[in-house]
Design an enzyme around this catalytic site. Structure first.
Site: not given
Length: 184
Positions: A110, A153-154, A157
């Site tokens: 990341c 993954h994004e 966030h």
């Protein structure tokens, strides 16, 4: 243009907040931020530009990583067949997913996490994501493989989740049931 120093690091409180929805139609300011996220990811993959501006290569970036707690992500990645998935989205949501799991064989990294966190990160093998493009039009994307992992993954966030939160701390390299290993 976003540069490495604009990306906040692990430990910053914004990375652990649930980001706010972006009002539609998007403001010019929000469009500018979203465009800059995608530009960073594209530029970071160009060796010459990355070296010139000191960019760390990435395949995705979320607004909270630049200290903007809004639901915006950019992903620029090819699948195993070379098909490009280049998207900048407002308010992305996973609307459906497979039971089957996948994971990156060498683990995830990341841009906001400098120290290594070895271990396998279980993700859904296939996801359908809905969001809004730069013009505020709804987009629906079906993903598998590396693009599916990048989008998950994004989107994590946006919910204050970092990839290492998903690693089994007791057995970081333990088998992932029905998991497909993805090379990257």
């Amino acid at each position: 243009m976003i540069i490495m120093k604009d990306i906040i690091r692990d430990g910053h409180p914004t990375l652990r907040k649930v980001a706010e929805e972006v009002a539609m139609p998007p403001s010019e300011e929000d469009k500018k931020i979203l465009k800059s996220l995608l530009e960073y990811v594209i530029n970071s993959q160009d060796e010459e530009i990355a070296q010139k501006y000191g960019l760390r290569p990435g395949i995705g970036l979320a607004a909270p990583q630049i200290n903007v707690s809004k639901r915006m992500i950019a992903v620029h990645v090819e699948d195993e067949k070379g098909k490009l998935y280049s998207y900048a989205l407002f308010n992305p949501k996973i609307v459906s997913h497979s039971v089957e799991k996948s994971y990156l064989k060498n683990g995830e990294g990341c841009l906001s996490v400098d120290e290594p966190h070895p271990g396998l990160v279980p993700r859904y093998a296939r996801v359908t994501v809905k969001g809004y493009n730069m013009n505020g039009e709804e987009v629906k994307i079906r993903l598998k493989g590396l693009p599916a992992i990048a989008f998950q993954h994004e989107i994590d966030h946006l919910n204050g989740i970092l990839f290492y939160d998903r690693i089994d701390q007791k057995n970081p390299f333990g088998p992932i049931e029905d998991g497909i290993a993805i090379e990257f």
